[in-house]
Design a protein around this motif. Structure first.
Motif, PDB file in Angstrom:
ATOM      1  N   ARG A 150      -4.756 -15.151  17.765  1.00  0.00           N
ATOM      2  CA  ARG A 150      -4.451 -16.803  17.411  1.00  0.00           C
ATOM      3  C   ARG A 150      -5.625 -17.637  17.846  1.00  0.00           C
ATOM      4  O   ARG A 150      -5.715 -18.720  17.151  1.00  0.00           O
ATOM      5  CB  ARG A 150      -3.083 -17.043  18.064  1.00  0.00           C
ATOM      6  CG  ARG A 150      -2.499 -18.310  17.897  1.00  0.00           C
ATOM      7  CD  ARG A 150      -1.206 -18.402  18.522  1.00  0.00           C
ATOM      8  NE  ARG A 150      -1.192 -18.393  19.875  1.00  0.00           N
ATOM      9  CZ  ARG A 150       0.037 -18.119  20.672  1.00  0.00           C
ATOM     10  NH1 ARG A 150       0.989 -18.020  20.136  1.00  0.00           N
ATOM     11  NH2 ARG A 150      -0.263 -18.271  21.977  1.00  0.00           N
ATOM     12  N   ASN A 151      -6.111 -17.560  19.106  1.00  0.00           N
ATOM     13  CA  ASN A 151      -7.232 -18.393  19.684  1.00  0.00           C
ATOM     14  C   ASN A 151      -8.246 -18.566  18.532  1.00  0.00           C
ATOM     15  O   ASN A 151      -8.786 -19.659  18.210  1.00  0.00           O
ATOM     16  CB  ASN A 151      -7.613 -18.185  20.982  1.00  0.00           C
ATOM     17  CG  ASN A 151      -8.449 -19.319  21.757  1.00  0.00           C
ATOM     18  OD1 ASN A 151      -9.783 -19.182  21.391  1.00  0.00           O
ATOM     19  ND2 ASN A 151      -7.846 -20.035  22.234  1.00  0.00           N
ATOM     20  N   ARG A 152      -8.602 -17.363  18.181  1.00  0.00           N
ATOM     21  CA  ARG A 152      -9.920 -17.531  17.240  1.00  0.00           C
ATOM     22  C   ARG A 152      -9.682 -17.938  15.967  1.00  0.00           C
ATOM     23  O   ARG A 152     -10.338 -18.871  15.106  1.00  0.00           O
ATOM     24  CB  ARG A 152     -10.585 -15.963  17.098  1.00  0.00           C
ATOM     25  CG  ARG A 152     -11.212 -15.264  18.254  1.00  0.00           C
ATOM     26  CD  ARG A 152     -11.912 -14.115  17.892  1.00  0.00           C
ATOM     27  NE  ARG A 152     -12.807 -13.808  19.001  1.00  0.00           N
ATOM     28  CZ  ARG A 152     -12.587 -12.648  19.876  1.00  0.00           C
ATOM     29  NH1 ARG A 152     -11.570 -11.935  19.709  1.00  0.00           N
ATOM     30  NH2 ARG A 152     -13.226 -12.445  20.871  1.00  0.00           N
ATOM     31  N   ALA A 153      -8.320 -17.622  15.498  1.00  0.00           N
ATOM     32  CA  ALA A 153      -7.979 -18.156  14.103  1.00  0.00           C
ATOM     33  C   ALA A 153      -7.827 -19.881  14.400  1.00  0.00           C
ATOM     34  O   ALA A 153      -8.278 -20.447  13.532  1.00  0.00           O
ATOM     35  CB  ALA A 153      -6.675 -17.765  13.823  1.00  0.00           C
ATOM     36  N   LEU A 154      -7.356 -20.434  15.356  1.00  0.00           N
ATOM     37  CA  LEU A 154      -7.313 -21.857  15.688  1.00  0.00           C
ATOM     38  C   LEU A 154      -8.533 -22.689  15.692  1.00  0.00           C
ATOM     39  O   LEU A 154      -9.113 -23.590  14.971  1.00  0.00           O
ATOM     40  CB  LEU A 154      -6.553 -21.994  16.777  1.00  0.00           C
ATOM     41  CG  LEU A 154      -5.941 -23.589  17.169  1.00  0.00           C
ATOM     42  CD1 LEU A 154      -5.200 -24.004  16.138  1.00  0.00           C
ATOM     43  CD2 LEU A 154      -5.613 -23.511  18.630  1.00  0.00           C
ATOM     44  N   GLY A 155      -9.517 -21.847  16.446  1.00  0.00           N
ATOM     45  CA  GLY A 155     -10.732 -22.386  16.469  1.00  0.00           C
ATOM     46  C   GLY A 155     -11.704 -22.447  15.139  1.00  0.00           C
ATOM     47  O   GLY A 155     -12.162 -23.506  14.748  1.00  0.00           O
ATOM     48  N   LEU A 156     -11.638 -21.245  14.519  1.00  0.00           N
ATOM     49  CA  LEU A 156     -12.261 -21.131  13.289  1.00  0.00           C
ATOM     50  C   LEU A 156     -11.698 -22.198  12.245  1.00  0.00           C
ATOM     51  O   LEU A 156     -12.331 -22.481  11.348  1.00  0.00           O
ATOM     52  CB  LEU A 156     -12.415 -19.683  12.830  1.00  0.00           C
ATOM     53  CG  LEU A 156     -13.310 -18.903  13.606  1.00  0.00           C
ATOM     54  CD1 LEU A 156     -13.059 -17.385  13.386  1.00  0.00           C
ATOM     55  CD2 LEU A 156     -14.707 -19.117  13.867  1.00  0.00           C
ATOM     56  N   ALA A 157     -10.421 -22.263  11.977  1.00  0.00           N
ATOM     57  CA  ALA A 157      -9.693 -23.181  11.384  1.00  0.00           C
ATOM     58  C   ALA A 157     -10.149 -24.470  11.482  1.00  0.00           C
ATOM     59  O   ALA A 157     -10.640 -25.541  10.709  1.00  0.00           O
ATOM     60  CB  ALA A 157      -8.269 -23.192  11.565  1.00  0.00           C
ATOM     61  N   ALA A 158     -10.581 -24.931  12.759  1.00  0.00           N
ATOM     62  CA  ALA A 158     -10.931 -26.188  13.096  1.00  0.00           C
ATOM     63  C   ALA A 158     -12.547 -26.258  12.653  1.00  0.00           C
ATOM     64  O   ALA A 158     -12.714 -27.404  12.167  1.00  0.00           O
ATOM     65  CB  ALA A 158     -11.190 -26.445  14.620  1.00  0.00           C
ATOM     66  N   VAL A 159     -13.129 -25.157  12.715  1.00  0.00           N
ATOM     67  CA  VAL A 159     -14.723 -25.351  12.590  1.00  0.00           C
ATOM     68  C   VAL A 159     -14.808 -25.448  10.969  1.00  0.00           C
ATOM     69  O   VAL A 159     -15.576 -26.435  10.422  1.00  0.00           O
ATOM     70  CB  VAL A 159     -15.377 -24.017  12.819  1.00  0.00           C
ATOM     71  CG1 VAL A 159     -16.754 -23.684  12.020  1.00  0.00           C
ATOM     72  CG2 VAL A 159     -15.539 -23.961  14.231  1.00  0.00           C
TER      73      VAL A 159
END
Length: 345
Positions: A246-255
């Motif tokens: 979830r954290n990686r998905a959240l961060g990569l969505a922001a990117v």
């Protein structure tokens, strides 16, 4: 405890200083150009909107330059610089790669491919027309990279992200080359966009990308605390209660939202997402709760300065911001690497 208070105070003071520098960069961007304007004329143009009544001392030509040309250009440079700075910090954190930028995850290549394809298929020439295709291309490329990197182990590790991004970027660049070589009109339009510049865009472009940048900035700030824990290693982060996927998905969505919208609007701006996080990290250290906002402010300041310098040194013409930033950024980054040890990710 006193040391913690001192560090926090120093970081807050740094943010305040950057905010002041950002205001100065904005004013310089509005005032300087092929025709330089005194600050008094800039303030008159900003404070006397509308039809310039007799009580307003602003010169008609100066007011027109400020309102119709430089305000939208400065605003676009401001928000795209913020976005690319934040995206660069997040990309380097999630990939654990100090040389990472928006191009590493295929975002630039995806935006370029669909922009060129839309120009070829639909004969689009205005930025407001093909910007949606470029944004869609950046989003699709980011999703593909994240999906490919998650195949097998079920998680997008830093190494798999880099490898998937390199593969997708190479493929999309080849497809873009095919499109522009087959269509001369597409090549002529595409070659100006791919240089990277904030000039020639009206307020409509700013309005189109702003919602995506706002959502991306919110996701970036939300993902920053978890990224600190990911830096300790997956096992430690999982033991501390972090949901890795979830954290990686959240961060990569922001990117994807930040870099995708910015690239779609102004084209790929080289070096910005690479240099700015290193400058910020030299002050904040590897704490992403501070690194992300520092990178955002530094990104906006850097892009505004690059755009202003490009206008001043090439009067009466101008040098695109992407070229100016590369010419200045490359030797500066080399000097930074040689003069001091970069703070570890």
């Amino acid at each position: 405890m006193p040391a913690v208070v001192t560090i926090r105070r120093r970081r807050l003071s740094g943010l305040l200083l950057l905010a002041v520098l950002l205001v100065c960069a904005v004013l310089a961007s509005i005032a300087l150009g092929s025709r330089s304007l005194p600050l008094s004329a800039v303030f008159d143009a900003l404070t006397c909107p509308g039809g310039l009544p007799l009580s307003c001392p602003a010169d008609g030509t100066a007011a027109q330059i400020v309102r119709e040309l430089r305000l939208s250009r400065t605003g676009l440079a401001l928000v795209t610089g913020l976005a690319l700075g934040m995206a660069g910090a997040l990309i380097q954190g999630y990939t654990r790669n100090p040389l990472a930028d928006a191009g590493l995850l295929g975002i630039n290549a995806g935006a370029a491919f669909l922009a060129a394809l839309s120009i070829h298929l639909f004969a689009l020439t205005a930025t407001t027309q093909y910007i949606w295709f470029a944004l869609a291309g950046a989003l699709i490329a980011g999703i593909i990279v994240f999906g490919v990197s998650s195949i097998g182990g079920g998680k997008a590790s830093p190494l798999s992200l880099v490898l998937a991004g390199a593969a997708v970027t190479a493929f999309l660049q080849a497809m873009t080359n095919i499109v522009v070589l087959l269509d001369e009109n597409a090549l002529n339009t595409y070659r100006y966009w791919v240089v990277g510049d904030v000039a020639g865009h009206d307020a409509a472009v700013f309005q189109q990308v702003l919602p995506f940048l706002i959502v991306g900035a919110g996701l970036a700030l939300a993902a920053s605390p978890g990224l600190n824990l990911l830096g300790l290693g997956d096992d430690v982060a999982r033991g501390l209660g972090v949901n890795l996927a979830r954290n990686r998905a959240l961060g990569l969505a922001a990117v994807v939202l930040l870099a995708g919208a910015a690239t779609a609007a102004v084209g790929p701006i080289a070096f910005l997402g690479l240099i700015v996080p290193h400058l910020a990290r030299s002050v904040t250290g590897p704490d992403y709760r501070w690194l992300v906002p520092y990178s955002a402010l530094l990104g906006a300041i850097t892009l505004l300065i690059a755009d202003t310098v490009g206008r001043v040194i090439a009067r009466p013409g101008e040098l695109q911001a992407g070229i100016t930033l590369t010419v200045i950024g490359a030797p500066f980054f080399i000097l930074l690497v040689r003069r001091r040890k970069l703070v570890s990710l």
